[in-house]
Scaffold this active site. Structure first.
Site, PDB file in Angstrom:
ATOM      1  N   ASP A  49       0.774  -1.249   0.000  1.00 41.73           N
ATOM      2  CA  ASP A  49       0.000   0.000   0.000  1.00 41.73           C
ATOM      3  C   ASP A  49       0.811   1.309   0.000  1.00 41.73           C
ATOM      4  O   ASP A  49       1.792   1.416   0.732  1.00 41.73           O
ATOM      5  CB  ASP A  49      -0.855   0.101   1.271  1.00 41.73           C
ATOM      6  CG  ASP A  49      -1.538  -1.181   1.638  1.00 41.73           C
ATOM      7  OD1 ASP A  49      -1.442  -2.155   0.898  1.00 41.73           O
ATOM      8  OD2 ASP A  49      -2.168  -1.192   2.704  1.00 41.73           O
ATOM      9  N   GLU A 233     -10.348  -2.717   4.313  1.00 38.98           N
ATOM     10  CA  GLU A 233      -9.038  -2.171   4.684  1.00 38.98           C
ATOM     11  C   GLU A 233      -8.923  -0.743   4.132  1.00 38.98           C
ATOM     12  O   GLU A 233      -9.684  -0.330   3.262  1.00 38.98           O
ATOM     13  CB  GLU A 233      -7.907  -3.033   4.104  1.00 38.98           C
ATOM     14  CG  GLU A 233      -7.976  -4.495   4.530  1.00 38.98           C
ATOM     15  CD  GLU A 233      -6.779  -5.312   4.059  1.00 38.98           C
ATOM     16  OE1 GLU A 233      -6.145  -5.955   4.906  1.00 38.98           O
ATOM     17  OE2 GLU A 233      -6.493  -5.336   2.852  1.00 38.98           O
TER      18      GLU A 233
HETATM   19  C1  FRU Z   1      -3.774  -3.666   2.806  1.00 37.59           C
HETATM   20  C2  FRU Z   1      -3.115  -4.112   4.100  1.00 37.59           C
HETATM   21  C3  FRU Z   1      -3.488  -3.162   5.211  1.00 37.59           C
HETATM   22  C4  FRU Z   1      -2.337  -3.311   6.165  1.00 37.59           C
HETATM   23  C5  FRU Z   1      -1.165  -3.528   5.231  1.00 37.59           C
HETATM   24  C6  FRU Z   1      -0.125  -4.464   5.762  1.00 37.59           C
HETATM   25  O1  FRU Z   1      -3.148  -4.104   1.658  1.00 37.59           O
HETATM   26  O2  FRU Z   1      -3.487  -5.433   4.403  1.00 37.59           O
HETATM   27  O3  FRU Z   1      -4.734  -3.403   5.797  1.00 37.59           O
HETATM   28  O4  FRU Z   1      -2.154  -2.199   6.987  1.00 37.59           O
HETATM   29  O5  FRU Z   1      -1.697  -4.041   4.037  1.00 37.59           O
HETATM   30  O6  FRU Z   1       0.989  -4.519   4.923  1.00 37.59           O
END
Ligand code: FRU
Length: 507
Positions: A49, A233
């Protein structure tokens, strides 16, 4: 004497060989197979992300979920890069790293979150005027097994170059294993900070408020609604302008979770509504899922904080990959890219306000020669093409060689724009990669206007001035491919193509 000659030749070779090596390195820099020329990728290792997108004193910051030690997910930390134009990025050292927790003996990864500018030093953590604050999920785990997630804070008094973790972390703890991805922004009307977080497994966005970024009070909850096929998320909440309605805005709540093609894949969805400083109310309380992008490779998108008022744009960057096959994509030494930054707005449609996405205008600065044709062989390019909807099916074939092709086409009878990557090249690294993406697009004056960006292994399609988008990877195996148009029952269309410069070399 012989010794002296040997000594000098070693010295000469040392200087020569070094400079040869540096030139070679420079020449090969960002030139690997599949390496995008103008999409952001880390030099090496795993990325997911975008995090902490914030503009500050002339720089766009891009923090990102990063594994400094390997090319698959793990040791999550915040990688960091800055840019003056959202295109040419300077890599900076890792900003926040996974750390062992001396109190509980476990390890804490730095999961997704926000960066913001505490202009009035509401936190009391800034030296002098404003400073940069990061609010992220502290993910406590033991040998990879997640135990707890809470929200924590770090601050930087040198424009994000060095960071200190707040010594009274966590700042928000509800004693839950899954509670993450804080997005924090300044809510002007009530002079306070607002945070949106998710409880992923309950499909809930939770809103909190704070005056000082350190103490948080719960405001409300939103959800479940729309697509609940995958956990929620990375929520984000922001006002968006309505096209053709100057000065009017509506609130947008976007988040990551399900995909239009069902639970096998992840994608993003959005809700349009009102935010009154306490709760978000969707325009349609029974809202069916509205997805942000219809490709497989656009996830975890969030928008920039602190864009200057005179600029006024809302700019989103998303992660180009999908959790379903992401760790197997055939790109090394890096894995994953960021999307072209997208300018967001809203447009009145028959059934309510809908999201519009367009590439930021800065990208035009990468254009070099332009050609008008129905055939070309570029691999990092921007294409404009208008499809006539009087034939059964028409479109453009990218990465086309004898046996391979990635088709972007339009089927007139059911108004479907599609991207077919089933024969795009290397599709065997994961059984779920070969696919066709589809989205309903209504012609304007009998035409479908496509704005297509191809970049070695990435394709981003913007249809009818941003009505619909498709972001997808394709990994052609043959190097001598072509771009060519086709039409079933009509004349093949002609495109306008600009070759785009690399942002990594000859800066
Ligand atoms: C989304 C996610 C988020 C988390 C991060 C961990 O892709 O799963 O929810 O904070 O990636 O790398």
């Amino acid at each position: 004497m012989q010794k002296l000659i040997l000594y000098f030749s070693v010295l000469i070779c040392f200087a020569n060989c070094q400079s040869k090596k540096t030139t070679e390195n420079k020449m090969n820099y960002y030139q690997e197979k599949y390496r995008p020329a103008y999409h952001f990728t880390p030099e090496k290792n795993w990325m997911n992300d975008p995090n902490g997108l914030v503009y500050y004193e002339g720089e766009y910051h891009l923090f990102y979920q990063y594994n400094p030690y390997g090319s698959t997910w793990g040791h999550m930390s915040w990688g960091h890069a800055v840019s003056k134009d959202l295109l040419h990025w300077e890599h900076l050292p890792v900003a926040l790293e996974e750390y062992p927790d001396p109190l509980i003996g476990d390890s804490t990864m730095i999961f997704s979150g926000t960066a913001l500018i505490d202009q009035n030093n509401t936190s009391g953590l800034c030296e002098g005027k404003g400073c940069m604050i990061a609010i992220y999920t502290s993910h406590v785990h033991k040998n990879g097994e997640g135990k707890m997630q809470h929200q924590s804070l770090a601050f930087s008094n040198d424009k994000g170059r060095t960071w200190k973790r707040y010594d009274k972390n966590p700042i928000l703890d509800i004693k839950r294993k899954d509670f993450r991805d804080p997005k924090v922004f300044w809510y002007e009307p009530q002079q306070k900070w607002v945070m949106a977080t998710v409880i992923p497994d309950l499909f809930k966005v939770r809103f909190y408020e704070s005056k000082n970024l350190l103490e948080w009070k719960q405001l409300s909850e939103f959800g479940p609604l729309g697509d609940t096929t995958r956990i929620w998320e990375c929520p984000d909440l922001y006002p968006l302008p309505i096209e053709g309605n100057p000065g009017k805005t509506k609130w947008m709540l976007s988040l990551s979770g399900g995909h239009p093609q069902g639970p096998k894949f992840v994608g993003m969805q959005y809700f349009v509504g009102q935010f009154d400083g306490t709760s978000f109310t969707p325009d349609d309380p029974k809202q069916a899922a509205l997805h942000v992008d219809h490709g497989k490779d656009f996830y975890a998108g969030i928008v920039y904080n602190n864009i200057p008022k005179q600029d006024g744009r809302t700019i989103m960057i998303g992660w180009i990959n999908n959790w379903t096959y992401g760790k197997q994509i055939p790109t090394l030494p890096w894995r994953s890219a960021m999307s072209i930054p997208r300018r967001l707005s809203l447009k009145e449609a028959d059934n309510g306000l809908r999201l519009i996405q367009n590439p930021v205008k800065e990208i035009e600065s990468l254009r070099t020669e332009m050609l008008t044709d129905s055939i070309s062989s570029e691999s990092s390019a921007e294409i404009e093409i208008e499809l006539n909807t009087d034939s059964d099916e028409t479109g453009i074939k990218l990465f086309k060689s004898e046996l391979e092709e990635t088709i972007i086409g339009y089927r007139s009878k059911d108004h479907i724009l599609f991207l077919d990557r089933r024969k795009s090249g290397n599709v065997n690294f994961n059984p779920d990669f070969a696919s066709i993406e589809e989205v309903n697009v209504i012609p304007v004056d009998g035409k479908i206007k496509l704005h297509i960006f191809i970049d070695q292994s990435i394709i981003e399609v913007f249809a009818n001035d941003g009505d619909a988008t498709i972001a997808d990877y394709a990994f052609p195996e043959k190097a001598d491919y072509k771009i060519e148009t086709y039409s079933k029952g009509g004349k093949s269309p002609v495109f306008k193509l600009w070759k785009l410069k690399s942002v990594w070399i000859n800066k």
